[in-house]
Design a protein around this motif. Structure first.
Motif, PDB file in Angstrom:
ATOM      1  N   GLU A 154     -11.889  -1.836  -9.129  1.00  0.00           N
ATOM      2  CA  GLU A 154     -12.419  -1.675  -8.350  1.00  0.00           C
ATOM      3  C   GLU A 154     -11.192  -1.394  -6.976  1.00  0.00           C
ATOM      4  O   GLU A 154     -11.662  -0.127  -6.157  1.00  0.00           O
ATOM      5  N   THR A 155     -11.004  -1.406  -6.858  1.00  0.00           N
ATOM      6  CA  THR A 155      -9.636  -1.639  -5.715  1.00  0.00           C
ATOM      7  C   THR A 155      -8.955  -1.245  -5.793  1.00  0.00           C
ATOM      8  O   THR A 155      -8.901   0.460  -4.904  1.00  0.00           O
ATOM      9  N   SER A 198      -9.231   1.874  -7.665  1.00  0.00           N
ATOM     10  CA  SER A 198      -9.844   2.944  -8.261  1.00  0.00           C
ATOM     11  C   SER A 198     -10.506   3.803  -6.016  1.00  0.00           C
ATOM     12  O   SER A 198     -10.177   4.855  -5.281  1.00  0.00           O
ATOM     13  N   ARG A 199     -10.961   2.332  -5.065  1.00  0.00           N
ATOM     14  CA  ARG A 199     -11.428   2.312  -3.819  1.00  0.00           C
ATOM     15  C   ARG A 199      -9.955   3.387  -3.051  1.00  0.00           C
ATOM     16  O   ARG A 199      -9.990   4.316  -2.746  1.00  0.00           O
ATOM     17  N   ALA A 201      -9.315   7.185  -1.533  1.00  0.00           N
ATOM     18  CA  ALA A 201      -8.726   7.723  -0.328  1.00  0.00           C
ATOM     19  C   ALA A 201      -7.663   8.046  -0.084  1.00  0.00           C
ATOM     20  O   ALA A 201      -7.696   8.598   0.877  1.00  0.00           O
ATOM     21  N   THR A 218      -4.377   6.946   3.629  1.00  0.00           N
ATOM     22  CA  THR A 218      -5.840   7.795   3.254  1.00  0.00           C
ATOM     23  C   THR A 218      -6.847   7.482   4.251  1.00  0.00           C
ATOM     24  O   THR A 218      -6.857   7.721   5.562  1.00  0.00           O
ATOM     25  N   ILE A 247     -10.977   4.341   3.606  1.00  0.00           N
ATOM     26  CA  ILE A 247     -11.112   2.940   3.970  1.00  0.00           C
ATOM     27  C   ILE A 247     -10.369   1.921   4.042  1.00  0.00           C
ATOM     28  O   ILE A 247      -9.489   2.415   5.830  1.00  0.00           O
TER      29      ILE A 247
END
Length: 470
Positions: A352-353, A355-356, A360, A376, A379
């Motif tokens: 998840e980290t 992917s986020r 960004a 980025t 985020i």
């Protein structure tokens, strides 16, 4: 030169200058004092194969210069150098002492070459330092050996495995040192003393008193012999202290490094090109804040603040050859979840980290050796440079732990390197190197600057002590 048969054989000699320590600062002081005609005794706590303290783990010297000099390119002048120091210390420095160290560094490099130190051009992975830092050919061990050879040629007497347990002071004057070697103890007199015995970082109990229990998880990059006995003894005797015991040169190093003495090879330079997460799989700081030589030293403290004092850097194949190679191979996998599992991290959270983070990242020009503004968007924390998606397998991961090089609590000195007390200055006590570096390094670190402080103040202390004796 070398180790005398017994300490007792040294007691009858009228020593001009006793030097406590055996690293860069101590050797610079010994060479300068001996060249000025002083009879010099150098007491090194480590065995001969481990002589040199933290200096044997160094690799470069940060040097002011007004044009190309030796292996240094272009110019690196006083104001830029001082600006760089102010950035990392956030202004927590003694400006007159800092500027003295910076200005004097220019004359130190040719002095070092005259005394046997050889330099080489910056290697791949360190090209951003070719203008600011001169790299030792053969590393710090070669520098230490060159200085010991020079000291031998000059007639300096060296005693290895010599633990100084007490500095005898009467009023404002030094008169002798208490020395222990194996089962033998002796009191050795001198007309002056130079203290160059480092910080207290190898005393884990002292670190824990300053930092709290987290310090027990720290790794000590440098020598196990810098336990702060001389520093503690001087403070107990009334010397003025400088610096904060919780401030130190601490970097993020490979979590698989040994507890002590891993040295510079345990450092990891991958952070600017990575995503760094804690044990919970969460990012916690801007990995691309500045070029690595200016920001690498903040990462030890950042990792120290994370759960269990550990973090993990993740890169992909695009970045695998952009930094100095690690001494231990990275964990490697073709998918992020597999890599996370290998490192003992929660796979779903790490996926998840990443992917986020990838979502960004924005298009732009990537320049690995300079601030490229490739940032980025959307985020927190942001990554403000070198922000490229982690999307090209294989993926690589490194564990990070705080690696302490040296502590900043030390002895307060003036511009002649003389040690201060409540009444002013001691008449015949000087200090150089890590034991007084907190005067200039209130916090943070600048690559190669520890060697600058040690060289400048070591030479100064040796000259000043010899002038006093003469």
């Amino acid at each position: 030169m070398g180790t005398p048969a017994s300490l007792a054989s040294l007691k009858s000699i009228e020593w001009d200058i006793v030097i406590v320590g055996g690293g860069n600062a101590a050797l610079c002081a010994a060479i300068e004092a001996r060249e000025a005609g002083a009879r010099v005794l150098l007491l090194e706590r480590a065995p001969k194969p481990y002589r040199g303290g933290n200096s044997r783990h160094t690799r470069n010297f940060r040097c002011m210069h007004q044009g190309p000099m030796s292996v240094l390119t272009d110019a690196y002048e006083e104001e830029e150098y001082f600006h760089d120091l102010m950035l990392v210390t956030k202004g927590n420095t003694d400006e007159p002492l800092a500027r003295m160290a910076i200005r004097t560094s220019e004359s130190c490099l040719p002095w070092m070459e005259r005394n046997g130190v050889r330099f080489q051009p910056s290697l791949s992975g360190t090209l951003s330092l070719s203008r600011t830092n001169a790299f030792f050919l053969g590393g710090g061990k070669a520098l230490v050996n060159a200085y010991y050879n020079r000291a031998q040629d000059l007639g300096v007497t060296v005693v290895y495995e010599a633990e100084v347990t007490h500095i005898n002071i009467e009023g404002d004057s030094f008169n002798s040192v208490q020395v222990k070697r194996d089962d033998e103890e002796a009191e050795i007199s001198g007309k002056a003393v130079v203290l160059a015995s480092g910080g207290f970082q190898a005393d884990i109990e002292w670190l824990a008193r300053a930092w709290g229990p987290a310090a027990r998880n720290f790794l000590i990059r440098g020598t196990p012999y810098n336990r702060g006995e001389v520093l503690r003894d001087m403070l107990d005797s009334g010397a003025l202290s400088v610096g904060d015991p919780t401030q130190c040169h601490a970097v993020a190093i490979d979590g698989r490094a040994p507890k002590f003495d891993g040295g510079i090879v345990t450092r990891l330079d991958c952070v600017p090109f990575s995503v760094v997460v804690n044990k919970d799989g969460e990012r916690f700081y801007n990995e691309g804040e500045d070029v690595w030589p200016k920001r690498y030293a903040i990462w030890g403290r950042l990792v120290a603040a994370q759960p269990d004092q550990v973090a993990y850097a993740i890169i992909d194949a695009k970045s695998a050859n952009l930094f100095m190679p690690s001494v231990f191979p990275a964990e490697k996998a073709n998918i992020i979840a597999e890599l996370a599992a290998k490192m003992g991290l929660p796979a779903g959270k790490v996926e998840e980290t990443i992917s986020r983070f990838n979502a960004a990242c924005k298009p732009g020009a990537f320049h690995p050796t300079e601030l490229d503004g490739l940032a980025t968007k959307g985020i927190e924390p942001a990554k403000t440079n070198w922000a490229r998606p982690i999307d090209t397998p294989p993926f690589y991961g490194y564990s990070l732990r705080p690696g302490v090089t040296f502590t900043y609590l030390g002895l307060k000195v003036d511009q002649t390197a003389r040690v201060s007390n409540n009444a002013g200055l001691y008449r015949n006590i000087w200090a150089a190197g890590e034991i007084m570096a907190g005067s200039i390094l209130g916090q943070g670190y600048l690559a190669g600057f520890g060697m600058t402080i040690g060289t400048v103040f070591g030479r100064t202390a040796g000259r000043e002590a010899a002038a006093y004796v003469n």
